[in-house]
Design an enzyme around this catalytic site. Structure first.
Site, PDB file in Angstrom:
ATOM      1  CG  HIS A   1     -11.624  35.634  -1.554  1.00 29.40           C
ATOM      2  ND1 HIS A   1     -11.682  34.583  -0.660  1.00 29.40           N
ATOM      3  CD2 HIS A   1     -12.904  36.052  -1.759  1.00 29.40           C
ATOM      4  CE1 HIS A   1     -12.945  34.375  -0.322  1.00 29.40           C
ATOM      5  NE2 HIS A   1     -13.709  35.253  -0.980  1.00 29.40           N
TER       6      HIS A   1
ATOM      7  CB  ALA B   1      -0.926  -0.022   1.216  1.00 40.32           C
TER       8      ALA B   1
HETATM    9  P1  NAD Z   1       6.670   2.266  -2.267  1.00 42.26           P
HETATM   10  O1  NAD Z   1       7.954   2.164  -1.578  1.00 42.26           O
HETATM   11  O2  NAD Z   1       5.967   3.572  -2.326  1.00 42.26           O
HETATM   12  O3  NAD Z   1       5.618   1.252  -1.628  1.00 42.26           O
HETATM   13  C1  NAD Z   1       5.861  -0.105  -1.498  1.00 42.26           C
HETATM   14  C2  NAD Z   1       5.034  -0.624  -0.346  1.00 42.26           C
HETATM   15  O4  NAD Z   1       5.093  -2.027  -0.365  1.00 42.26           O
HETATM   16  C3  NAD Z   1       5.578  -0.160   1.011  1.00 42.26           C
HETATM   17  O5  NAD Z   1       4.514   0.346   1.781  1.00 42.26           O
HETATM   18  C4  NAD Z   1       6.162  -1.435   1.604  1.00 42.26           C
HETATM   19  O6  NAD Z   1       6.072  -1.485   2.993  1.00 42.26           O
HETATM   20  C5  NAD Z   1       5.292  -2.494   0.961  1.00 42.26           C
HETATM   21  N1  NAD Z   1       5.904  -3.811   0.867  1.00 42.26           N
HETATM   22  C6  NAD Z   1       7.184  -4.128   0.585  1.00 42.26           C
HETATM   23  N2  NAD Z   1       7.339  -5.474   0.534  1.00 42.26           N
HETATM   24  C7  NAD Z   1       6.112  -6.017   0.782  1.00 42.26           C
HETATM   25  C8  NAD Z   1       5.603  -7.338   0.839  1.00 42.26           C
HETATM   26  N3  NAD Z   1       6.403  -8.387   0.623  1.00 42.26           N
HETATM   27  N4  NAD Z   1       4.296  -7.510   1.123  1.00 42.26           N
HETATM   28  C9  NAD Z   1       3.482  -6.457   1.327  1.00 42.26           C
HETATM   29  N5  NAD Z   1       3.896  -5.172   1.280  1.00 42.26           N
HETATM   30  C10 NAD Z   1       5.201  -4.953   0.987  1.00 42.26           C
HETATM   31  O7  NAD Z   1       6.925   1.660  -3.725  1.00 42.26           O
HETATM   32  P2  NAD Z   1       5.978   1.583  -4.994  1.00 42.26           P
HETATM   33  O8  NAD Z   1       4.598   1.957  -4.644  1.00 42.26           O
HETATM   34  O9  NAD Z   1       6.253   0.264  -5.619  1.00 42.26           O
HETATM   35  O10 NAD Z   1       6.585   2.715  -5.901  1.00 42.26           O
HETATM   36  C11 NAD Z   1       7.956   2.649  -6.330  1.00 42.26           C
HETATM   37  C12 NAD Z   1       8.553   3.999  -6.482  1.00 42.26           C
HETATM   38  O11 NAD Z   1       7.942   4.701  -7.542  1.00 42.26           O
HETATM   39  C13 NAD Z   1       8.389   4.826  -5.229  1.00 42.26           C
HETATM   40  O12 NAD Z   1       9.657   5.051  -4.686  1.00 42.26           O
HETATM   41  C14 NAD Z   1       7.797   6.107  -5.657  1.00 42.26           C
HETATM   42  O13 NAD Z   1       8.576   7.209  -5.285  1.00 42.26           O
HETATM   43  C15 NAD Z   1       7.739   6.045  -7.169  1.00 42.26           C
HETATM   44  N6  NAD Z   1       6.387   6.483  -7.550  1.00 42.26           N
HETATM   45  C16 NAD Z   1       6.061   7.784  -7.342  1.00 42.26           C
HETATM   46  C17 NAD Z   1       4.787   8.210  -7.633  1.00 42.26           C
HETATM   47  C18 NAD Z   1       4.439   9.637  -7.380  1.00 42.26           C
HETATM   48  O14 NAD Z   1       5.347  10.433  -7.212  1.00 42.26           O
HETATM   49  N7  NAD Z   1       3.169   9.991  -7.358  1.00 42.26           N
HETATM   50  C19 NAD Z   1       3.846   7.329  -8.126  1.00 42.26           C
HETATM   51  C20 NAD Z   1       4.202   6.011  -8.298  1.00 42.26           C
HETATM   52  C21 NAD Z   1       5.493   5.601  -8.019  1.00 42.26           C
END
Ligand code: NAD
Ligand code: FAD
Length: 477
Positions: free
Chosen positions: A453, A191
């Site tokens: 505003h 999540a």
């Molecule tokens: P993330 O690090 O945001 O989230 C990964 C989540 O998966 C974490 O909460 C983690 O605790 C959980 N997790 C890890 N291993 C797990 C497991 N085995 N089982 C269950 N949960 C687990 O990474 P993401 O969502 O994959 O995104 C990757 C990167 O892409 C991020 O670093 C983000 O900065 C970038 N991204 C940015 C945006 C944005 O700027 N809006 C949007 C999408 C992606």
């Protein structure tokens, strides 16, 4: 080697780090080549990397489409607008997303031509003596030589053995951008940012979405108060977020996938139509340079660089998702500009303390700087001002009053240390906070700034006033 293959700078990777570096190098008069291997849906080269092809842009296209759908279904009643018979045509939505991607990736090719950047489609590998080997899809090899090399090969989704991606029922973020219909039951492992954004897309279109998150803290990088509000809103929207959930096995069979997981309440098994694995990303360093190369990686596999983005090999630089720091397109492109200027002989700086983060859910979440919990645990003395969008006239008119703006400043100097927003247009509103922090503004400076505003930005103004208990449109503490 023919002079055609000799360059001042060769960049491996054409994402927002690499393509921006290439344009800036060329602007500075350096003979520049960019090698990128990404192949688009039409089997042709497609510049722009993860961001344009399978990341920021396509995900935001789908978030926008699904937001329109949801607004028409549920969001306009208060405005007296009744809409019936709303239908979603998923293939058309996906085509719209693909068209946006191809217009923008084509735009980068155009910019390369305009700036005289030479583009090579193929896989790049750094050899000894700053030579770059390019292997194209027909396995033909070309060797380029350069005075300086920039590594900008980005990152890829992390795989977990308990849920191997089969690109049928179990997909990564790329697969989740390309479903041909709305899955009835959708699971998401992780999540984090991707899980929440893509989970939201399909939830809005009608999927029952379950997110399985391993950690016990929701959005740990966000301010606690904002994360708590976000979780409450997502729950209200029907996202079923299970914390401390450990997936033990995901099995794909026919058109279904069964996911076994454990959480505090015991062992569970759920049957889904699709499962997205979004548990983070890892840097693309495989076979990027010869094993005897002096380039060093840190313990998490990121390329080690110094303060001018130089790797342990002189004149070889690395930027973007390949190196430490947040995996964000705007961070990669700032580094792209900076490293080009370093190679040209300038001394650019990036203020890593004010890189904004945005999650494009509804409500949007955006922040810059420090969180309250981090500052308090570091023993900093702080002042906090918050202002809810419910008290904003513009938010009321929009019919979108969820969330708040929170400003944290130093008790001693009043310098703004962090700004956290959850609510309408948070992604746009955060720019004012970034600018303020870039100029080391105080909350007083923001409070003295005239805001039009009625605008949502007045919430920032009021939160700045609230720092010293003088907000005008809410009672002060
Ligand atoms: P993330 O690090 O945001 O989230 C990964 C989540 O998966 C974490 O909460 C983690 O605790 C959980 N997790 C890890 N291993 C797990 C497991 N085995 N089982 C269950 N949960 C687990 O990474 P993401 O969502 O994959 O995104 C990757 C990167 O892409 C991020 O670093 C983000 O900065 C970038 N991204 C940015 C945006 C944005 O700027 N809006 C949007 C999408 C992606
Ligand atoms: P990349 O964009 O990954 O580009 C690297 C390029 O190098 C790719 O084209 C790759 O094919 C190519 N390559 C790799 N190896 C080689 C090789 N050996 N030879 C030649 N080419 C090679 N960030 C945001 O800031 N905002 C967002 O809203 C956002 N949304 C996202 C949504 C999703 C679904 C995903 C997956 C990511 C999102 N991100 C977002 C993160 C953002 O996409 C990355 O941080 C950014 O693209 C990193 O840029 P980069 O230039 O370092 O690498």
């Amino acid at each position: 080697m023919s002079s055609d293959n000799k360059f001042d700078v060769v960049i491996i990777g054409g994402g927002p780090g690499g393509y921006v570096a290439a344009i800036r190098c060329a602007q500075l008069g350096l003979k520049t080549a960019c090698v990128d291997e990404f192949t688009g849906k039409d089997n042709k080269a497609s510049l722009g990397g993860t961001c344009l092809n399978v990341g920021c842009i396509p995900s935001k296209a789908l978030l926008e489409s699904s937001h329109h759908y949801e607004q028409l279904n549920h969001g306009l009643e208060n405005h007296g607008i009744k809409v019936t018979g709303v239908k979603i045509d998923v293939p058309t939505m996906i085509k719209n997303k693909d068209d946006i991607v191809s217009r923008l990736t084509g735009g980068i090719s155009g910019l390369f031509k305009a700036n005289k950047v030479t583009s090579f489609h193929g896989r790049g590998k750094l050899l000894a003596g700053k030579q770059v080997e390019v292997t194209n899809s027909s396995n033909e090899i070309l060797t380029l030589s350069a005075e300086s090399v920039i590594l900008a090969t980005g990152s890829r989704p992390i795989d977990i053995p308990s849920a191997p991606v089969d690109n049928i029922n179990i997909v990564d973020s790329t697969g989740a951008l390309n479903f041909d219909k709305t899955p009835k039951k959708l699971g998401v492992i992780g999540a984090g940012v991707i899980g929440l954004e893509l989970g939201s897309v399909w939830n809005r279109l009608g999927s029952d979405v379950t997110l399985l998150e391993a950690q016990d803290t929701f959005l740990p990088a966000a301010d606690t108060k904002i994360a708590a509000e976000a979780k409450r809103q997502f729950k209200k929207q029907g996202l079923d977020i299970k914390m401390s959930a450990r997936v033990t096995k995901a099995t794909s069979k026919g058109k279904k996938v069964t996911v076994d997981y454990e959480d505090a309440s015991g062992e569970h098994s759920i049957e889904l139509d699709k499962l997205i694995v979004s548990v983070g990303r890892s840097p693309n360093t495989d076979n990027l340079f010869a094993p005897e190369s002096p380039i060093e990686l840190d313990e998490r596999g990121f390329i080690e660089v110094d303060e001018i983005w130089q790797t342990s090999q002189p004149s070889v630089y690395a930027i973007g998702d390949l190196i430490r720091g947040p995996m964000l397109a705007h961070k990669a492109s700032e580094e792209g500009v900076a490293v080009a200027e370093v190679i040209y002989g300038e001394e650019p700086e990036i203020n890593y303390d004010v890189i904004p983060g945005v999650i494009y859910t509804n409500p949007e979440i955006a922040w810059v700087g420090e969180t309250e919990q981090h500052l308090k645990s570091a023993g900093e003395k702080i002042k906090v001002g918050t202002f809810p969008f419910a008290a904003s006239g513009r938010a009321q008119a929009l019919g979108d009053t969820t969330g708040m703006v929170k400003i944290i400043s130093s008790e001693e100097t009043d310098q703004i240390l962090g700004v956290h927003i959850i609510g309408p247009q948070a992604s746009e509103l955060i720019a004012e906070a970034v600018l303020a922090m870039e100029y080391s503004a105080s909350s007083e400076d923001l409070a003295l700034t005239v805001h039009a505003h009625p605008t949502l930005s007045e919430a920032l103004h009021e939160a700045a006033l609230a720092v010293d208990n003088r907000a005008l449109h809410i009672p002060n503490r």
